[in-house]
Design a protein around this motif. Sequence first.
Motif, PDB file in Angstrom:
ATOM      1  N   SER A 255       0.821  -1.213   0.000  1.00  0.00           N
ATOM      2  CA  SER A 255       0.000   0.000   0.000  1.00  0.00           C
ATOM      3  C   SER A 255       0.853   1.262   0.000  1.00  0.00           C
ATOM      4  O   SER A 255       0.384   2.325  -0.409  1.00  0.00           O
ATOM      5  CB  SER A 255      -0.930  -0.005   1.211  1.00  0.00           C
ATOM      6  OG  SER A 255      -0.171  -0.072   2.419  1.00  0.00           O
ATOM      7  N   SER A 256       2.104   1.145   0.427  1.00  0.00           N
ATOM      8  CA  SER A 256       2.979   2.323   0.446  1.00  0.00           C
ATOM      9  C   SER A 256       3.233   2.855  -0.960  1.00  0.00           C
ATOM     10  O   SER A 256       3.437   4.059  -1.142  1.00  0.00           O
ATOM     11  CB  SER A 256       4.303   1.980   1.121  1.00  0.00           C
ATOM     12  OG  SER A 256       4.946   0.906   0.440  1.00  0.00           O
TER      13      SER A 256
ATOM     14  N   ALA B 239       2.351   6.611  -1.757  1.00  0.00           N
ATOM     15  CA  ALA B 239       3.416   7.512  -2.208  1.00  0.00           C
ATOM     16  C   ALA B 239       3.010   8.215  -3.493  1.00  0.00           C
ATOM     17  O   ALA B 239       3.257   9.415  -3.670  1.00  0.00           O
ATOM     18  CB  ALA B 239       4.707   6.731  -2.407  1.00  0.00           C
ATOM     19  N   ALA B 240       2.385   7.459  -4.428  1.00  0.00           N
ATOM     20  CA  ALA B 240       1.955   8.070  -5.685  1.00  0.00           C
ATOM     21  C   ALA B 240       0.877   9.120  -5.449  1.00  0.00           C
ATOM     22  O   ALA B 240       0.920  10.223  -6.019  1.00  0.00           O
ATOM     23  CB  ALA B 240       1.435   6.990  -6.639  1.00  0.00           C
ATOM     24  N   LEU B 241      -0.076   8.789  -4.590  1.00  0.00           N
ATOM     25  CA  LEU B 241      -1.115   9.760  -4.290  1.00  0.00           C
ATOM     26  C   LEU B 241      -0.558  10.959  -3.530  1.00  0.00           C
ATOM     27  O   LEU B 241      -1.033  12.094  -3.683  1.00  0.00           O
ATOM     28  CB  LEU B 241      -2.232   9.092  -3.473  1.00  0.00           C
ATOM     29  CG  LEU B 241      -3.006   7.968  -4.171  1.00  0.00           C
ATOM     30  CD1 LEU B 241      -3.991   7.320  -3.208  1.00  0.00           C
ATOM     31  CD2 LEU B 241      -3.737   8.508  -5.392  1.00  0.00           C
ATOM     32  N   GLY B 242       0.469  10.714  -2.735  1.00  0.00           N
ATOM     33  CA  GLY B 242       1.049  11.792  -1.947  1.00  0.00           C
ATOM     34  C   GLY B 242       1.770  12.831  -2.771  1.00  0.00           C
ATOM     35  O   GLY B 242       1.886  13.994  -2.349  1.00  0.00           O
ATOM     36  N   VAL B 243       2.285  12.463  -3.932  1.00  0.00           N
ATOM     37  CA  VAL B 243       2.991  13.432  -4.777  1.00  0.00           C
ATOM     38  C   VAL B 243       2.066  14.033  -5.830  1.00  0.00           C
ATOM     39  O   VAL B 243       2.527  14.682  -6.769  1.00  0.00           O
ATOM     40  CB  VAL B 243       4.206  12.776  -5.467  1.00  0.00           C
ATOM     41  CG1 VAL B 243       5.226  12.326  -4.434  1.00  0.00           C
ATOM     42  CG2 VAL B 243       3.765  11.599  -6.350  1.00  0.00           C
ATOM     43  N   GLY B 244       0.764  13.802  -5.689  1.00  0.00           N
ATOM     44  CA  GLY B 244      -0.201  14.468  -6.553  1.00  0.00           C
ATOM     45  C   GLY B 244      -0.772  13.646  -7.673  1.00  0.00           C
ATOM     46  O   GLY B 244      -1.525  14.183  -8.498  1.00  0.00           O
ATOM     47  N   ALA B 245      -0.445  12.354  -7.764  1.00  0.00           N
ATOM     48  CA  ALA B 245      -0.999  11.516  -8.831  1.00  0.00           C
ATOM     49  C   ALA B 245      -2.467  11.227  -8.547  1.00  0.00           C
ATOM     50  O   ALA B 245      -2.879  11.088  -7.390  1.00  0.00           O
ATOM     51  CB  ALA B 245      -0.219  10.216  -8.949  1.00  0.00           C
ATOM     52  N   SER B 246      -3.260  11.152  -9.605  1.00  0.00           N
ATOM     53  CA  SER B 246      -4.649  10.753  -9.439  1.00  0.00           C
ATOM     54  C   SER B 246      -4.705   9.249  -9.194  1.00  0.00           C
ATOM     55  O   SER B 246      -3.710   8.534  -9.333  1.00  0.00           O
ATOM     56  CB  SER B 246      -5.458  11.128 -10.673  1.00  0.00           C
ATOM     57  OG  SER B 246      -4.970  10.413 -11.805  1.00  0.00           O
TER      58      SER B 246
ATOM     59  N   ALA C  79      -1.990   6.450 -10.350  1.00  0.00           N
ATOM     60  CA  ALA C  79      -1.294   5.576  -9.400  1.00  0.00           C
ATOM     61  C   ALA C  79      -1.437   4.113  -9.803  1.00  0.00           C
ATOM     62  O   ALA C  79      -0.489   3.323  -9.695  1.00  0.00           O
ATOM     63  CB  ALA C  79      -1.856   5.801  -7.996  1.00  0.00           C
ATOM     64  N   ILE C  80      -2.617   3.757 -10.314  1.00  0.00           N
ATOM     65  CA  ILE C  80      -2.844   2.361 -10.692  1.00  0.00           C
ATOM     66  C   ILE C  80      -2.094   1.997 -11.961  1.00  0.00           C
ATOM     67  O   ILE C  80      -1.360   0.992 -12.006  1.00  0.00           O
ATOM     68  CB  ILE C  80      -4.364   2.119 -10.870  1.00  0.00           C
ATOM     69  CG1 ILE C  80      -5.077   2.249  -9.521  1.00  0.00           C
ATOM     70  CG2 ILE C  80      -4.618   0.742 -11.483  1.00  0.00           C
ATOM     71  CD1 ILE C  80      -6.580   2.206  -9.636  1.00  0.00           C
ATOM     72  N   PHE C  81      -2.240   2.812 -13.013  1.00  0.00           N
ATOM     73  CA  PHE C  81      -1.674   2.451 -14.314  1.00  0.00           C
ATOM     74  C   PHE C  81      -0.188   2.771 -14.442  1.00  0.00           C
ATOM     75  O   PHE C  81       0.494   2.177 -15.277  1.00  0.00           O
ATOM     76  CB  PHE C  81      -2.465   3.145 -15.425  1.00  0.00           C
ATOM     77  CG  PHE C  81      -3.831   2.575 -15.634  1.00  0.00           C
ATOM     78  CD1 PHE C  81      -4.013   1.410 -16.350  1.00  0.00           C
ATOM     79  CD2 PHE C  81      -4.953   3.188 -15.088  1.00  0.00           C
ATOM     80  CE1 PHE C  81      -5.274   0.874 -16.530  1.00  0.00           C
ATOM     81  CE2 PHE C  81      -6.216   2.662 -15.273  1.00  0.00           C
ATOM     82  CZ  PHE C  81      -6.382   1.500 -15.987  1.00  0.00           C
ATOM     83  N   HIS C  82       0.327   3.692 -13.654  1.00  0.00           N
ATOM     84  CA  HIS C  82       1.746   4.059 -13.755  1.00  0.00           C
ATOM     85  C   HIS C  82       2.615   3.370 -12.714  1.00  0.00           C
ATOM     86  O   HIS C  82       3.832   3.277 -12.898  1.00  0.00           O
ATOM     87  CB  HIS C  82       1.913   5.576 -13.621  1.00  0.00           C
ATOM     88  CG  HIS C  82       1.286   6.335 -14.740  1.00  0.00           C
ATOM     89  ND1 HIS C  82       1.239   7.716 -14.781  1.00  0.00           N
ATOM     90  CD2 HIS C  82       0.672   5.923 -15.874  1.00  0.00           C
ATOM     91  CE1 HIS C  82       0.626   8.118 -15.886  1.00  0.00           C
ATOM     92  NE2 HIS C  82       0.272   7.040 -16.561  1.00  0.00           N
ATOM     93  N   HIS C  83       2.013   2.873 -11.636  1.00  0.00           N
ATOM     94  CA  HIS C  83       2.831   2.315 -10.562  1.00  0.00           C
ATOM     95  C   HIS C  83       2.398   0.900 -10.176  1.00  0.00           C
ATOM     96  O   HIS C  83       3.216  -0.019 -10.192  1.00  0.00           O
ATOM     97  CB  HIS C  83       2.776   3.240  -9.330  1.00  0.00           C
ATOM     98  CG  HIS C  83       3.277   4.618  -9.584  1.00  0.00           C
ATOM     99  ND1 HIS C  83       4.614   4.932  -9.611  1.00  0.00           N
ATOM    100  CD2 HIS C  83       2.614   5.770  -9.864  1.00  0.00           C
ATOM    101  CE1 HIS C  83       4.768   6.215  -9.880  1.00  0.00           C
ATOM    102  NE2 HIS C  83       3.565   6.750 -10.036  1.00  0.00           N
ATOM    103  N   ILE C  84       1.120   0.750  -9.817  1.00  0.00           N
ATOM    104  CA  ILE C  84       0.678  -0.542  -9.289  1.00  0.00           C
ATOM    105  C   ILE C  84       0.629  -1.608 -10.379  1.00  0.00           C
ATOM    106  O   ILE C  84       1.170  -2.709 -10.228  1.00  0.00           O
ATOM    107  CB  ILE C  84      -0.707  -0.384  -8.620  1.00  0.00           C
ATOM    108  CG1 ILE C  84      -0.604   0.610  -7.469  1.00  0.00           C
ATOM    109  CG2 ILE C  84      -1.209  -1.736  -8.128  1.00  0.00           C
ATOM    110  CD1 ILE C  84      -1.930   0.937  -6.841  1.00  0.00           C
ATOM    111  N   LEU C  85      -0.014  -1.300 -11.515  1.00  0.00           N
ATOM    112  CA  LEU C  85      -0.140  -2.288 -12.585  1.00  0.00           C
ATOM    113  C   LEU C  85       1.206  -2.727 -13.158  1.00  0.00           C
ATOM    114  O   LEU C  85       1.415  -3.926 -13.367  1.00  0.00           O
ATOM    115  CB  LEU C  85      -1.051  -1.739 -13.687  1.00  0.00           C
ATOM    116  CG  LEU C  85      -1.409  -2.724 -14.808  1.00  0.00           C
ATOM    117  CD1 LEU C  85      -2.125  -3.952 -14.236  1.00  0.00           C
ATOM    118  CD2 LEU C  85      -2.283  -2.057 -15.859  1.00  0.00           C
TER     119      LEU C  85
END
Length: 429
Positions: free
Chosen positions: A311-312, A316-323, A327-333
Amino acid sequence: MSIEATSGSRGIDWQSDAMKSLRKRRYAADRRLQIYGMVAIAFALGFLALLIGTLTFTGYKAFTQTMVSIEIDLSSQELDREDLMGANWRNLVRDAMRERIGELPRSDERDYFNMFTSSAPFLVRDAVMANPSLLEKKHTYLIPLSDPLDQLSKGEIDRNTPANQRRVNDQQIGWYDQLVSSGVISRPFNWGLFFNSDSRFPELAGLAGAISGSFWLLLVCLVISLPVGIAAAIYLEEFAPKNKFTDLIEININNLAAVPSVVFGLLGLAVFLGWFGLPRSAPLVGGLVLSLMTLPTIIIVTRASLKSVPSSIREAALGVGASKHEAIFHHILPLSMPTIMTGTIIGLAQALGETAPLLLIGMNAFITSPPDGLFEASTALPTQIYIWADSPERGFVARTSAAILVLLGFLVLMNGIAIFLRQRFERRW
């Protein structure tokens, strides 16, 4: 001096005889469990070795084909280059066959020519049409012997068996021995098993059509099931509200993963063939049916992979301003893709070995040429195995086992790719 530990209001003497006996029983139970596991693994490996050994022993002879070398000088023949299809290839080939045996009474010609595959004239014709330069010189052509003579060459027919109980008569055995002594009989690797399509004659039957059909099936299955499965998993895991409706969807997805494959075949027969009117035996229909089977597996694997990302990463993605979708398509997926691809390949490998749904949509027809597209009639490797296993010809027994080995080879290859991707790209948190 004994060591005592306090547990509640009383002490336990860990070095007492009772505790030593208890530890001894626990250690013995652990050893028994290990032995049971080793025995179970040994049994599994033994049965696997028995299966592979039986298939290999039965099917290895299909990987070679008994051939006879026939020399034909087409430069001395009056052939119309503009109409090679109309040439009398049957007489040309038979004249060359007579030269190999010498004088042959007319009454014996039928038995002699039955020693060779009945498609010999067409094989020579196709070779010449593919390479017109053969018209200008003498060339040696490899002609397959018919299935009974091939079985004789491979020891499947005992020449000591009474003549009325074998498919090869004594005269044919004598001619075969004469051809062997003249050095024109060989048994090269049977490339026709992979590059020929199906045939009524075992010596000419191959898996080209089935391999091509399986390729189109898996292509349709991959194109449909991968994006739909990933999209459905992302929605259910990240966006769908948690209510009774989504709980019902999740239960149905889990149940669909355990539904027998024949049910999907019946669904494809009723919907794709009955309602939509798609062509019977087409790879498109087979791919659609197999994609329905593969979708639950991909959805379950994708959801598990998305959950495994810490979950971090999301925070982290949401914390730097990502929608949320960024966050899902650029980091989690991207971090989940290795596991998703592994599950997809395993799902496709399972689909490759399915037979029942393909039988119900008619992919067990006799097809003599590989399909050129998604809408042409075709077979697949499992259905081709089913067709050959049902054939009364003895030559198809070895080819059935050989086809199973080829299918197992593809399955092992696909599972090996899945293991490689998992070990190569998997991230451990």
